[in-house]
Design a protein around this motif. Structure first.
Motif, short mmCIF file in Angstrom:
data_model
loop_
_atom_site.label_atom_id
_atom_site.label_comp_id
_atom_site.label_asym_id
_atom_site.label_seq_id
_atom_site.Cartn_x
_atom_site.Cartn_y
_atom_site.Cartn_z
N GLN A 68 36.58 40.79 46.13
CA GLN A 68 37.31 39.56 46.40
C GLN A 68 38.01 39.69 47.74
O GLN A 68 38.55 40.75 48.07
CB GLN A 68 38.34 39.32 45.29
CG GLN A 68 38.88 37.91 45.22
CD GLN A 68 39.69 37.68 43.96
OE1 GLN A 68 40.13 38.63 43.33
NE2 GLN A 68 39.90 36.43 43.61
N VAL A 94 38.75 31.85 38.49
CA VAL A 94 38.02 33.09 38.21
C VAL A 94 36.52 32.83 38.25
O VAL A 94 36.06 31.69 38.12
CB VAL A 94 38.41 33.67 36.83
CG1 VAL A 94 39.88 34.02 36.80
CG2 VAL A 94 38.04 32.71 35.71
N CYS A 95 35.75 33.90 38.44
CA CYS A 95 34.30 33.79 38.52
C CYS A 95 33.71 33.30 37.19
O CYS A 95 34.21 33.63 36.11
CB CYS A 95 33.67 35.13 38.89
SG CYS A 95 33.60 35.38 40.67
N GLU A 106 37.60 32.66 45.95
CA GLU A 106 37.05 32.26 44.66
C GLU A 106 35.72 32.97 44.41
O GLU A 106 35.51 33.56 43.36
CB GLU A 106 36.90 30.75 44.60
CG GLU A 106 38.24 30.05 44.72
CD GLU A 106 38.27 28.69 44.07
OE1 GLU A 106 39.10 28.47 43.18
OE2 GLU A 106 37.46 27.83 44.49
N GLU A 113 43.08 39.81 46.88
CA GLU A 113 42.61 38.73 46.01
C GLU A 113 42.86 37.39 46.69
O GLU A 113 43.63 37.31 47.65
CB GLU A 113 43.33 38.76 44.65
CG GLU A 113 44.82 38.52 44.74
CD GLU A 113 45.47 38.42 43.37
OE1 GLU A 113 45.87 37.30 43.00
OE2 GLU A 113 45.58 39.46 42.70
#
Length: 236
Positions: free
Chosen positions: A95, A220-221, A88, A85
């Motif tokens: 990710q 977060v998306c 972005e 992770e």
């Protein structure tokens, strides 16, 4: 932000990507870096920022951008707690370990502050980071960030720093582009995003220098809201 329609980041999913290799030309994207423009690094609780000197002479031009010179304003990065992770934007739901953002402003406007209020005011070039082998090209940046961590004043960048060393090699600069926003407050919808899809490898130790500032600092998306995503190649 309830009416926002072009927030970033988003998941770049193949079925939503349109190959526009006539307009989106990888070999037409040019960042002309003027030595010494990236002058120092400041670290705060949210991450690091590389500042540029006054009268910066580093410019971005590209076939898919408006007919303007985009001047470098700063660059920074986002990362996560582990190798899976940190970026972005996502690529087909995946990710990566981090993402560097080079922020340029449209000099058709009078200033950066004016540009961030315009729908084509900023062009941000994104480079994905993948945890892997040590990257000597990132040593100068990471070492300066390490020195700046815990300092209240900026630390000077190495005199031999060259921005292009942080990008994928010239033969691996295919990209996707879409209209979006800043990913930090106030989230202005002023950004034309250009994301190189080939990641750059950096080591666990190099990423840990960033994690020592803050474990994670990625947004977060957001909903794509039907936006078109164009690419310089067949993304699928």
């Amino acid at each position: 932000m309830a009416a926002a329609q072009r927030q970033s980041p988003i998941d770049i999913i193949g079925q939503h990507v349109f190959c526009d290799d006539e307009t989106c030309k990888a070999d037409a994207l040019n960042i002309e870096y003027k030595s010494g423009d990236c002058c120092d690094v400041i670290v705060n609780e949210g991450g690091f920022r590389v500042n540029v000197k006054r009268h910066c002479g580093t410019f971005l031009t590209a076939n898919h951008l408006p007919n303007a010179k985009f001047e470098l304003a700063q660059f920074h990065a986002h990362w996560g707690c582990n190798s899976k992770e940190g970026s972005e934007h996502l690529l087909n739901g995946k990710q990566l370990s981090g993402e560097v953002h080079f922020v340029f402003w449209n000099t058709n406007y009078m200033s950066f502050n004016e540009a961030v209020e315009k729908p084509d005011g900023l062009a941000v070039v994104g480079v994905f980071l993948k945890e892997g082998k040590y990257n000597d090209n990132y040593h100068g940046l990471i070492d300066t960030v390490r020195k700046a961590t815990g300092n209240t004043t900026p630390i000077s960048m190495p005199k031999d720093f060259a921005l292009e060393q942080l990008l994928p090699t010239t033969d691996k600069r295919d990209f996707v582009t879409y209209l979006g926003s800043l990913t930090t407050p106030p989230f202005n919808e002023c950004v034309i995003w250009t994301l190189f899809t080939e990641p750059v490898e950096v080591s666990y130790g190099q990423l840990n220098v960033l994690r020592n500032i803050i474990p994670a600092n990625h947004r977060v998306c957001q909903d794509r809201c039907g936006r078109e995503i164009r690419s310089s190649y067949d993304f699928n």
